[in-house]
Design an enzyme around this catalytic site. Structure first.
Site, PDB file in Angstrom:
ATOM      1  N   GLY A  86       0.808  -1.220   0.000  1.00  0.00           N
ATOM      2  CA  GLY A  86       0.000   0.000   0.000  1.00  0.00           C
ATOM      3  C   GLY A  86       0.838   1.265   0.000  1.00  0.00           C
ATOM      4  CB  CYS A  87       3.780   2.264   1.980  1.00  0.00           C
ATOM      5  SG  CYS A  87       2.904   2.118   3.572  1.00  0.00           S
ATOM      6  CB  THR A  88       5.053   0.387  -2.988  1.00  0.00           C
ATOM      7  OG1 THR A  88       6.124   0.013  -2.098  1.00  0.00           O
ATOM      8  CG2 THR A  88       5.561   0.449  -4.405  1.00  0.00           C
TER       9      THR A  88
END
Length: 179
Positions: free
Chosen positions: A67-69
């Site tokens: 998700g952070c990527t």
């Protein structure tokens, strides 16, 4: 039995901290921290960044997670538009600066800065701690006006709406502050 239930409820209430994002209109806590852009560390100061225009401050759980990527890629794609509106984008996580140096190059695509909040002092000041796993930040995005007031807040673990929502808030602010 009643006493045990009351004690159990009290422990449940006080054992896990409850965090709620700061609200629109609140004064954004000022901070200075180590950040990196294109793999080059520098000191980021919120007060200094606000002198140039609004700041999009987003918290994310951990570098190099799915998700952070996705969120970093989305912000990287939108960075030029944010800049055209006079806004600065910065992401914050608990990751050490060495990890963020790599993340800023690969996932942020050298477009915007990410900052280390190893002791979570910034994350806590912004009430962006992930309640289920307090060692991580919640996925929370803020737009902060140059006055230091929060003009937009959004919290959702799904990264899909963070860029669009913060972009809309910056565009609205810009339209209201044409000079």
């Amino acid at each position: 039995m009643k006493r045990l239930m009351t004690l159990g409820l009290g422990c449940a209430m006080f054992g896990a901290p409850v965090y709620a994002a700061l609200t629109t209109g609140a004064q954004a806590p000022d901070f200075t921290t180590e950040a990196t852009l294109a793999g080059k560390p520098f000191k980021f100061s919120l007060a200094n960044a606000l002198k140039s225009g609004p700041v999009v401050l987003y918290f994310y759980p951990a570098a190099f997670t799915k998700g952070c990527t996705i969120e970093a890629h989305d912000f990287a794609e939108a960075t030029e538009k944010f800049k055209a509106l006079g806004a600065t984008v910065i992401g914050v996580s608990h990751d050490p600066i060495d990890t963020l140096n790599k993340f800023s190059v690969s996932e942020c695509r050298n477009k915007f800065a990410v900052a280390s909040d190893a002791d979570q002092s910034i994350t806590k000041a912004y009430d962006a701690v992930l309640a289920a796993k307090p060692e991580y930040a919640n996925r929370t995005s803020y737009v902060i006006a140059p006055t230091g007031k929060i003009i937009y807040e959004y919290t959702a673990m799904d990264p899909g709406q963070h860029v669009g929502n913060t972009m809309a808030a910056v565009e609205k602010w810009k339209a209201e502050h044409k000079s």
